[in-house]
Design an enzyme around this catalytic site. Structure first.
Site, PDB file in Angstrom:
ATOM      1  N   ASP A 233       0.701  -1.210   0.051  1.00  0.00           N
ATOM      2  CA  ASP A 233       0.016  -0.135   0.026  1.00  0.00           C
ATOM      3  C   ASP A 233       0.762   1.106  -0.123  1.00  0.00           C
ATOM      4  O   ASP A 233       1.669   1.440   0.809  1.00  0.00           O
ATOM      5  CB  ASP A 233      -0.885  -0.082   1.128  1.00  0.00           C
ATOM      6  CG  ASP A 233      -1.799   1.495   1.560  1.00  0.00           C
ATOM      7  OD1 ASP A 233      -1.978   1.967   0.297  1.00  0.00           O
ATOM      8  OD2 ASP A 233      -2.234   1.408   2.461  1.00  0.00           O
TER       9      ASP A 233
ATOM     10  N   ASN B 256      -0.186   4.405  -0.080  1.00  0.00           N
ATOM     11  CA  ASN B 256      -0.943   5.772   0.392  1.00  0.00           C
ATOM     12  C   ASN B 256      -1.668   5.861   1.530  1.00  0.00           C
ATOM     13  O   ASN B 256      -2.335   6.497   1.859  1.00  0.00           O
ATOM     14  CB  ASN B 256      -1.856   6.179  -0.680  1.00  0.00           C
ATOM     15  CG  ASN B 256      -3.039   5.327  -1.071  1.00  0.00           C
ATOM     16  OD1 ASN B 256      -3.033   4.267  -0.751  1.00  0.00           O
ATOM     17  ND2 ASN B 256      -3.914   6.078  -2.003  1.00  0.00           N
TER      18      ASN B 256
ATOM     19  N   ASP C 191      -4.068   3.961   2.897  1.00  0.00           N
ATOM     20  CA  ASP C 191      -5.337   3.541   2.950  1.00  0.00           C
ATOM     21  C   ASP C 191      -5.748   2.313   3.214  1.00  0.00           C
ATOM     22  O   ASP C 191      -6.839   1.782   3.568  1.00  0.00           O
ATOM     23  CB  ASP C 191      -6.261   3.926   1.592  1.00  0.00           C
ATOM     24  CG  ASP C 191      -5.776   3.176   0.597  1.00  0.00           C
ATOM     25  OD1 ASP C 191      -4.885   2.459   0.563  1.00  0.00           O
ATOM     26  OD2 ASP C 191      -6.658   3.288  -0.701  1.00  0.00           O
TER      27      ASP C 191
ATOM     28  N   ASP D  36      -4.814 -10.775 -15.534  1.00  0.00           N
ATOM     29  CA  ASP D  36      -6.064 -11.653 -15.351  1.00  0.00           C
ATOM     30  C   ASP D  36      -7.219 -11.381 -16.127  1.00  0.00           C
ATOM     31  O   ASP D  36      -7.552 -10.293 -16.516  1.00  0.00           O
ATOM     32  CB  ASP D  36      -6.364 -11.710 -13.700  1.00  0.00           C
ATOM     33  CG  ASP D  36      -6.699 -12.717 -13.177  1.00  0.00           C
ATOM     34  OD1 ASP D  36      -7.551 -13.687 -13.562  1.00  0.00           O
ATOM     35  OD2 ASP D  36      -6.046 -13.255 -11.994  1.00  0.00           O
TER      36      ASP D  36
ATOM     37  N   ASP E 236      -9.293 -16.636 -16.171  1.00  0.00           N
ATOM     38  CA  ASP E 236     -10.050 -16.866 -14.788  1.00  0.00           C
ATOM     39  C   ASP E 236     -11.149 -18.082 -15.454  1.00  0.00           C
ATOM     40  O   ASP E 236     -11.899 -17.862 -16.237  1.00  0.00           O
ATOM     41  CB  ASP E 236     -10.744 -15.941 -14.504  1.00  0.00           C
ATOM     42  CG  ASP E 236     -11.494 -16.053 -13.359  1.00  0.00           C
ATOM     43  OD1 ASP E 236     -10.720 -16.374 -12.012  1.00  0.00           O
ATOM     44  OD2 ASP E 236     -12.665 -15.840 -12.722  1.00  0.00           O
TER      45      ASP E 236
ATOM     46  N   GLU F 282      -7.084 -21.010 -16.316  1.00  0.00           N
ATOM     47  CA  GLU F 282      -7.586 -21.705 -14.994  1.00  0.00           C
ATOM     48  C   GLU F 282      -8.785 -22.498 -15.421  1.00  0.00           C
ATOM     49  O   GLU F 282      -9.844 -22.020 -15.410  1.00  0.00           O
ATOM     50  CB  GLU F 282      -8.082 -20.622 -13.884  1.00  0.00           C
ATOM     51  CG  GLU F 282      -8.330 -21.170 -12.601  1.00  0.00           C
ATOM     52  CD  GLU F 282      -9.287 -20.398 -11.932  1.00  0.00           C
ATOM     53  OE1 GLU F 282      -9.234 -20.752 -10.349  1.00  0.00           O
ATOM     54  OE2 GLU F 282     -10.061 -19.670 -12.237  1.00  0.00           O
TER      55      GLU F 282
ATOM     56  N   HIS G  46      -4.092 -17.489  -4.614  1.00  0.00           N
ATOM     57  CA  HIS G  46      -5.141 -16.429  -4.047  1.00  0.00           C
ATOM     58  C   HIS G  46      -6.234 -17.233  -3.508  1.00  0.00           C
ATOM     59  O   HIS G  46      -7.019 -16.815  -2.883  1.00  0.00           O
ATOM     60  CB  HIS G  46      -5.334 -15.249  -4.775  1.00  0.00           C
ATOM     61  CG  HIS G  46      -6.133 -15.626  -5.922  1.00  0.00           C
ATOM     62  ND1 HIS G  46      -5.579 -16.000  -6.963  1.00  0.00           N
ATOM     63  CD2 HIS G  46      -7.331 -15.298  -6.126  1.00  0.00           C
ATOM     64  CE1 HIS G  46      -6.353 -16.223  -7.748  1.00  0.00           C
ATOM     65  NE2 HIS G  46      -7.747 -15.720  -7.433  1.00  0.00           N
ATOM     66  N   ASP G  47      -6.442 -18.401  -4.067  1.00  0.00           N
ATOM     67  CA  ASP G  47      -7.793 -19.289  -3.649  1.00  0.00           C
ATOM     68  C   ASP G  47      -7.234 -20.393  -2.794  1.00  0.00           C
ATOM     69  O   ASP G  47      -8.231 -21.071  -2.460  1.00  0.00           O
ATOM     70  CB  ASP G  47      -8.326 -19.966  -4.855  1.00  0.00           C
ATOM     71  CG  ASP G  47      -8.909 -18.780  -5.722  1.00  0.00           C
ATOM     72  OD1 ASP G  47      -9.305 -17.712  -5.496  1.00  0.00           O
ATOM     73  OD2 ASP G  47      -8.836 -18.840  -7.068  1.00  0.00           O
TER      74      ASP G  47
HETATM   75  C1  GLC Z   1     -11.422 -18.062 -10.000  1.00  0.00           C
HETATM   76  C2  GLC Z   1     -10.670 -17.042  -9.120  1.00  0.00           C
HETATM   77  C3  GLC Z   1     -11.170 -16.632  -7.913  1.00  0.00           C
HETATM   78  C4  GLC Z   1     -12.676 -16.208  -8.052  1.00  0.00           C
HETATM   79  C5  GLC Z   1     -13.284 -16.866  -9.154  1.00  0.00           C
HETATM   80  C6  GLC Z   1     -14.563 -16.120  -9.735  1.00  0.00           C
HETATM   81  O1  GLC Z   1     -11.577 -19.142  -9.438  1.00  0.00           O
HETATM   82  O2  GLC Z   1      -9.587 -17.439  -9.163  1.00  0.00           O
HETATM   83  O3  GLC Z   1     -10.551 -15.999  -6.977  1.00  0.00           O
HETATM   84  O4  GLC Z   1     -13.285 -16.134  -6.952  1.00  0.00           O
HETATM   85  O5  GLC Z   1     -12.642 -17.252 -10.176  1.00  0.00           O
HETATM   86  O6  GLC Z   1     -14.055 -15.311 -10.334  1.00  0.00           O
HETATM   87 CA    CA Z   2      -3.384   2.215  -1.065  1.00  0.00          CA
END
Ligand code: GLC
Ligand code: CA
Length: 554
Positions: A21, A23, A25, A98, A199, A254, A327-328
């Protein structure tokens, strides 16, 4: 197989909201990323995969896009993005975006129009159905809880959303919609981005009959009717012909629910669809009655057989995408290693195991520091809608006790990977000077980048060496793959062979001393996570990779 820059590369995934981050926030942003490019350059990665930075109401942290050609306000603006791209390119780092086109946000202009009336020009951009006997068109359950259909007052019809209500699915059977998506993709490629991570691209083509799914839990399973649907390959080939093939870029899909046979279609080198796909079998091991919500430990033999299947199965046909986490998923060292006593050894071991297999490795931000699961104990600390919805559905409707569900969240929630990047021992791990949007993992004083940059033996510097190996040793990229110690439930070992050279990789996945054949005298050690030699035992979470002339080859 053909050579390509993305086969020789290591990819680093940035989840912008939690990266840095600039700034105060409390939300990571693009200027924050720019300020850390030198950190990434030093690590040695070649490509950044940027999780979504587009305009979004953030129902699903940017995976619900309301404008594909604008930057999310909290992250900055297009000028910041252009600067990021230029600064990355200056350092020879490529950026892939993405691409979230299975669905949009319900706040996207297309959907705002679409829901207005049955004859709106955008009506057919989404999937609308009449109800059945005053109820949903079928029994499908959303992957984020509840029905996959949402009733819409204006026209008294239902729209499909595989994910949240605020993520209506696009109708890929509409050629006009497809052209709009391609136009948008060209616009980003003309800007100079280096490719896309697509995605849930395996879900874009739906079975036109929309049959009820098999019920497990409260709703019917839509997977067989939405994953790898009737036209998915046709649409990807069209996208490849009209867009992708015109640029020197890379793509990774994905592909939720992908099997080896399907992967060969998505990523077969002669298929003109995608360059590689993410498969999820190794991260979904142990799934049971409640799907991903369980606390089963990993069975090493199962884990090995998944990798063996994919490594051998795609040989000569397509390219693997290698990852432990994203991230999942929970944090790699917490899920596959030991985040307590053998934290450092096991984090390094996991790096060796993954990076020396055949395929392109992906590092999820913080993995290079051995960041661990946050394991929040209060529901109010969770931010992820999947976790929160699942908690309510399981506890309130399926009779799972609150304590049991909490242990599942601590092990599997996506928020484990979404806590702020741990930059230093300063307040909030140096991520922000304000209040972070999600709590910082309490172990940041021990685990942080600053401490590891200074320590030559850190996980970070070990990852540096691993990345270097891929750049220096052709065998890491191109060698064939063969599993060793197949029957062992403690050692994950394999060899790579390229002409008369052999690369052997040995990884102990346990806290025990495990007997093995030892290392031949003539071997040249490329990397190891213990300092002294091992003898005939691999020590807890030990990993060694060595190179040797293969005298069994001509
Ligand atoms: C993919 C992404 C996930 C998201 C889902 C719906 O699995 O990696 O983070 O919630 O798609 O877009
Ligand atoms: Ca920020």
């Amino acid at each position: 197989m053909k050579s390509a820059w993305w086969k020789e590369s290591v990819i680093y995934q940035i989840y912008p909201r939690s990266f840095c981050d600039s700034n105060g926030d409390g939300i990571g942003d693009i200027q924050g990323i720019i300020s850390k490019l030198d950190y990434l350059k030093r690590l040695g990665i070649d490509i950044i995969w940027l999780s979504p930075v587009y305009q979004s109401p953030n129902e699903d942290n940017g995976y619900d896009i309301s404008d594909y050609q604008k930057i999310m306000k909290e992250f900055g603006d297009m000028e910041d993005f252009d600067k990021l791209l230029a600064e990355a390119h200056m350092r020879n780092i490529r950026i892939i975006m993405d691409l979230v086109v299975n669905h949009t946000s319900d706040e996207h202009a297309w959907f705002v129009e679409s829901r207005k009336s049955k004859d709106n020009p955008y009506r057919d951009f989404y999937i609308w159905k009449e109800g059945k006997d005053g109820k949903e068109p079928n029994n499908w359950g959303s992957w984020f809880g509840g029905s996959a259909w949402q009733h819409d007052e204006a026209t008294d019809m239902y729209y499909l959303h595989i994910f949240a209500k605020k993520q209506p699915d696009l109708n890929w059977d509409n050629s006009e919609l497809r052209q709009k998506v391609y136009e948008m993709m060209r616009w980003w490629l003309e800007k100079g981005v280096d490719g896309f991570r697509m995605d849930v691209i395996s879900l874009i083509s739906k079975n036109p009959d929309f049959p009820d799914g098999e019920v497990n839990g409260l709703y019917g399973d839509l997977t067989p009717y939405c994953a790898h649907g009737p036209h998915v390959h046709e649409y990807l080939q069209e996208m490849n012909r009209e867009v992708l093939s015109k640029y020197d870029i890379m793509t990774v899909g994905e592909t939720a629910c992908v099997t080896l046979e399907e992967a060969k279609k998505y990523a077969g080198e002669d298929r003109n669809e995608l360059d590689m796909v993410f498969q999820f079998e190794h991260v979904e091991l142990g799934s049971g009655k409640y799907g991903k919500w369980n606390d089963k430990p990993i069975d090493l033999r199962e884990l090995k057989s998944v990798f063996q299947k994919w490594e051998e199965g795609l040989e000569g046909i397509g390219w693997n995408a290698l990852f432990w986490s994203n991230h999942d998923q929970p944090r790699a060292v917490s899920r596959f290693g030991d985040d307590k006593e053998y934290w450092e050894y096991s984090a390094k071991m996991l790096g060796v195991c993954l990076h020396l297999m055949k395929g392109t490795p992906y590092i999820y931000q913080g993995e290079e520091l051995g960041m661990t699961n946050a394991g929040f104990t209060e529901l109010s600390d969770y931010r992820d809608l999947e976790s929160i919805n699942a908690y309510h559905e399981m506890v309130e409707e399926q009779g799972v006790s609150a304590e049991e569900m909490m242990t599942y969240l601590q092990k599997k929630s996506r928020d484990n990977a979404r806590t702020p990047m741990q930059w230093s021992a300063e307040e909030n791990a140096g991520f922000t000077t304000g209040v972070p949007w999600i709590k910082v993992n309490s172990n940041y004083k021990q685990i942080n980048a600053q401490a590891q940059l200074e320590n030559p033996d850190s996980i970070y510097n070990f990852y540096r060496r691993l990345i270097q190996l891929r750049h220096e040793e052709e065998i890491v990229v191109h060698g064939s793959f063969e599993m060793l110690y197949k029957e062992s439930d403690q050692i994950f070992a394999y060899q790579r062979v390229l002409s008369n050279i052999k690369l052997v990789v040995l990884c102990n996945f346990t806290p025990n001393h495990v007997a093995f054949d030892g290392i031949p005298k003539k071997a040249q050690i490329l990397i190891e996570n213990y300092k002294d030699e091992c003898g005939n035992y691999l020590r807890p979470y030990e990993a060694i990779a060595y190179k040797i002339l293969d005298d069994t080859q001509g």
